[in-house]
Each structure stands twice: as structure tokens, then as C-alpha cells.
Enzyme design. Structure first.
Site, PDB file in Angstrom:
ATOM      1  CD  GLU A  78      41.367  44.915  35.880  1.00  0.00           C
ATOM      2  OE1 GLU A  78      40.445  45.458  36.531  1.00  0.00           O
ATOM      3  OE2 GLU A  78      41.496  43.692  35.787  1.00  0.00           O
ATOM      4  CG  PHE A  79      42.828  47.785  41.430  1.00  0.00           C
ATOM      5  CD1 PHE A  79      43.316  46.653  42.054  1.00  0.00           C
ATOM      6  CD2 PHE A  79      43.717  48.785  41.068  1.00  0.00           C
ATOM      7  CE1 PHE A  79      44.675  46.513  42.333  1.00  0.00           C
ATOM      8  CE2 PHE A  79      45.069  48.663  41.336  1.00  0.00           C
ATOM      9  CZ  PHE A  79      45.553  47.525  41.968  1.00  0.00           C
ATOM     10  CE  LYS A  87      33.323  46.573  43.628  1.00  0.00           C
ATOM     11  NZ  LYS A  87      34.172  47.768  43.720  1.00  0.00           N
ATOM     12  CB  CYS A 145      39.971  38.806  38.406  1.00  0.00           C
ATOM     13  SG  CYS A 145      39.734  40.080  37.155  1.00  0.00           S
TER      14      CYS A 145
END
Length: 450
Positions: free
Chosen positions: A154-155, A157, A266
Site C-alpha cells: 500500500e502507498f 498517506k 510507516c
């Protein structure tokens, strides 16, 4: 498609809601019975803009459900996403016990071909361990069933997760199976209508991509924080420097704002994990070790500025008798997440020096109370904490703090003094209002109008 998402935390819940929004039938599974019951009643356990509306709509339309019934969820789904936590161990390595526990549960309950997708952030080589755990459970059952393991990092924010999922910069799929790659492309096709951003690669490269991306961003942050501190010593303006270097197309402007250090779930964890992975492979990742050290030092900067300007070195606790008002507690705006937040280090330092601390945050007060208890004062009004405080310290750059009532701030504070860890205000404006103003990496205003 029929999808099961293991883990109704931040990543899992966002993924489940967004996949349901694109027409899939999705069931989210979690071992936390209270969380699942809450979700069934529309109680969202995290704050993320737009998430509650997405969950409620897809529940109402029958595409999204929540359960603790693992066998039912596995048997009814073709694609099983693993989106559980991978907390750092004492040595910095990612703890895979929850990931592998899910893999074993899938192996115990599957009755047909399954695609098992690592959505959690996991070290290189995790897919091999997931595959082995699945196969071990099938062997125990004396059952031969086909399955495939995929890496799909996953990316997202925090604060913009829905937008990131629905309109991704890229989707990375790690698989060596052509058929599985086509199924994953089909799943993500609704998110690619304007432009195909899906990248298929081998599994280990996909696993490394997530860590490398976060480590690169953390490096940019630490680099800019070092530049800011050097600017302070040399009389340069870090805002001008950022504009100058960001205009270079090879560099760009993103992640070049100085601040009190990076935090969250993260960057700190992934930097540590990549350092540990390097060590396990007999490689000394010197650059990332420096990035981590710089970040830990940066978390000390704002409290040090308070001590330098207000502290009485003749006292054992130099800030005894001082009241510090803090705006912002979450590690970034638009989230209530305080994991590894710079505010924790800053406030703990202030308390250790004897200061009285008051705090405001639009969303993170409940999390802050878990961290600090009754050792600090909380308020849902950002101005109430200012009365007769010696200084206002800005830690998180929430929109609510960008254009405040400066007349009211000046009237409430004992003296018009702001230490700004996010460089929110123009120097000329602060000078006109008569503030003593100390931003990061810029020539501050030492006294009223001077």
C-alpha cells in the site's frame, strides 16, 4: 470479485471500503469482536476523511460486511488480502506473527484456489514465508489445493488515503504467475480508467519497493531538517532554499518542508526494518542509520528552543513555572494518529524540564490522553489554552492553525511569543503584529517589532 480483507485497521478498512466502492463484494475480518460489532453499527475506529461515508454507503448497499467468522470469509472469497499489523520488534525488524497467523488460517479453511495478497508492509522474503505457512496447513490436512501469493504494497498517506486508493500514483503487483497478474489487473482496472498506473514485477522487488519508497521520503525529510538547522546558523532562509532547489525538476518540491521530525506508523518503522533487513544480509546501510539518527535529534529541536528562550539554568528543572501551549499533537494533519509523533517527545521533554503543558488538536485529543493522562491540560478550543501561557509552540500544521486570530493570540499569551515548528507564518506579518517569532531555518524575530 469476491474479496476478503484480514485486518480492519487503517490499511485494511480503507482497502475494503474502496474495493467495495468499485462494485466488489467485500468482507473485512478482524479478531477484535468489539471493533467488528462497532463497524456493523457504523462506528469507525479511526479518523480518516471520507472513510465513514464510504463504509456506511457500501454497507447499506450490501457490498461491504464485517465478521469474525474466518472460515466463512475464506471460503466465500477468491482474493484474500492480508492487511494486519507488522509492529517493529526490539531490534527494528518487522514482526510477522500476525501475517503468518492469517496465512495459516487461510490454509486451514480454503477449499478451492485462492490468491493470497500481502497488503501489509512486510520485509523482502515474506511471501516465501506466507507460502510455506499456507502449504504447511494444507499438508496437515492432507489436501492438495492450488494457491498463489502476491505482494501488493500500500502507498496510502494518512489524511488522504481514500484519494490515494481511488486515484493511485501507482499500483505495484508482485507475482510470477501470469494468470494471477491478469486477475489482479482486473481487480484494479476501475482505478486505472484515466491512465494505467499498474506495475507488475517479481515478488521480492515489489516487497522492496515499499520500503525503498518510504526510506527515500524519510531521507528527504531528514536532509531538509539538517539544511534548516544550518540555515539558522548561517543566516539563510530555508524557505528560499526550498524554492531554489525544488524548482529543479530532478528534485521537486514534495517532502522538502522542515519540521519537528517525521512520525506515524510507516516512516519510523519502515526505516528501522530496512536497516535490519540490510544487517541480516550482511550490509551496513549507513545512510538510513544517519536518517534515523537525524530524525531522533530533530524531535528535540522545539523543546530545546523553549528551554533556550525561557529556561532558568539555575533550577534543576529549568522550565518550572513556565506554561507552554501546544498546537497539534498528531504526527501530521487530517489524522488522529500519534504513533511516533514528534509531539510525544516534545511534550515529554517539556514536562521533564518542569513546564506546565496545555494542548489542542482537532482530532487527536483522545489519543493524547492515552499517552499523557492527566499530566497535561487539553482543550477542544485552540485559543482557550493560550491564557497567560509563556509561549505557543506549533507542532502539527493543521489548516486551523494557518490563518488564526493573531490579535486574540497576542491578547491571550503572557507575551506575544510563538515557536513555529512548521513555518506557517510570514516573517513580515509576525513583525507587524509585534510577535517574538522563532520558526525553523529562518531568521526569527527576537523581540516585539525588532
Amino acid at each position: 470479485m469476491k474479496i476478503c480483507v484480514f485486518g480492519a485497521g487503517y490499511v485494511g478498512l480503507v482497502a475494503a471500503a474502496c474495493f467495495a466502492e468499485s462494485g466488489n463484494t467485500v468482507v473485512a475480518v478482524d479478531v477484535d469482536q468489539a471493533k467488528i460489532e462497532g463497524l456493523k453499527q457504523g462506528i469507525i475506529p479511526i479518523y480518516e476523511p471520507g472513510l465513514k461515508e464510504l463504509v456506511l454507503r457500501n454497507q447499506a448497499e450490501g457490498r461491504l460486511s464485517f465478521t469474525t467468522d474466518v472460515p466463512l470469509a475464506v471460503k466465500s472469497s477468491l482474493i484474500n488480502f492480508i492487511a494486519v499489523g507488522t509492529p517493529p520488534g526490539e531490534d527494528g525488524s518487522a514482526d510477522l506473527q500476525y501475517v503468518l497467523a492469517v496465512a495459516r488460517e487461510i490454509g486451514r479453511n480454503m477449499e478451492s484456489f485462492k490468491i493470497v495478497v500481502d497488503k501489509s508492509t512486510v520485509p523482502v522474503g515474506t511471501a516465501d514465508k506466507v507460502r510455506a505457512a499456507l502449504q504447511e496447513e494444507l499438508d496437515k490436512r492432507g489436501t492438495s489445493l492450488e494457491f498463489d501469493v502476491v505482494s501488493n504494497p500500500e502507498f496510502l498517506k494518512e489524511g488522504a488515503a481514500i484519494e490515494d486508493f481511488m486515484k493511485p500514483d501507482r499500483v505495484v503487483i508482485g507475482t510470477d504467475n501470469v494468470r494471477t497478474a491478469e486477475l489482479m489487473k482486473e481487480l484494479y482496472e476501475p482505478f486505472m480508467r484515466k491512465h494505467n498506473r499498474l506495475i507488475v514485477m517479481d515478488i521480492r522487488s515489489a516487497e522492496m519497493t515499499k520500503y525503498a519508497a518510504n526510506a527515500m521520503l524519510a531521507t528527504r525529510i531528514s536532509f531538509m531538517n539538517q539544511v534548516a538547522l544550518l540555515c539558522e546558523r548561517m543566516g539563510a532562509d530555508v524557505a528560499a532554499v526550498r524554492e531554489g532547489i525544488g524548482s529543479d525538476s530532478r528534485i521537486g518540491y514534495d517532502f522538502l518542508f522542515p519540521g519537528p521530525g517525521y512520525g506515524g506508523s510507516c516512516f519510523p518503522k519502515d526505516v528501522k526494518a530496512l536497516i535490519r533487513t540490510a544487517e541480516e544480509n550482511d550490509y551496513d546501510f549507513l545512510l538510513l542509520k544517519a536518517v534515523e539518527e537525524v530524525n531522533e535529534r530533530q524531535k528535540q529541536v522545539l523543546s530545546h528552543k523553549v528551554q533556550q528562550t525561557l529556561g532558568d539554568t539555575s533550577k534543576d528543572r529549568p522550565l518550572a513555572g513556565c506554561t507552554v501551549a501546544c498546537w497539534g499533537l498528531s504526527f501530521k494533519p487530517r489524522t488522529d494518529d500519534m504513533r511516533e509523533a514528534p509531539a510525544i517527545t516534545i511534550i515529554e521533554n517539556l514536562l521533564a524540564q518542569g513546564a506546565t503543558v496545555r494542548a489542542h488538536d482537532p482530532e487527536a485529543l483522545a489519543e493524547a490522553k492515552k499517552q499523557f493522562g492527566d499530566r497535561i491540560t487539553y482543550s477542544t478550543n485552540q485559543y482557550d489554552i493560550l491564557a497567560d501561557a509563556d509561549v505557543l509552540v506549533i507542532i502539527t500544521d493543521w489548516n486551523e492553525y494557518r490563518n488564526p486570530d493573531f490579535d486574540r493570540i497576542k491578547a491571550e499569551l503572557k507575551e506575544p511569543f510563538i515557536i513555529d515548528g512548521r513555518n506557517l507564518y510570514k516573517l513580515s506579518r509576525m513583525r507587524d503584529y509585534g510577535f517574538r517569532y522563532l520558526p525553523l531555518g529562518r531568521n526569527g524575530i527576537a523581540a516585539e517589532g525588532k
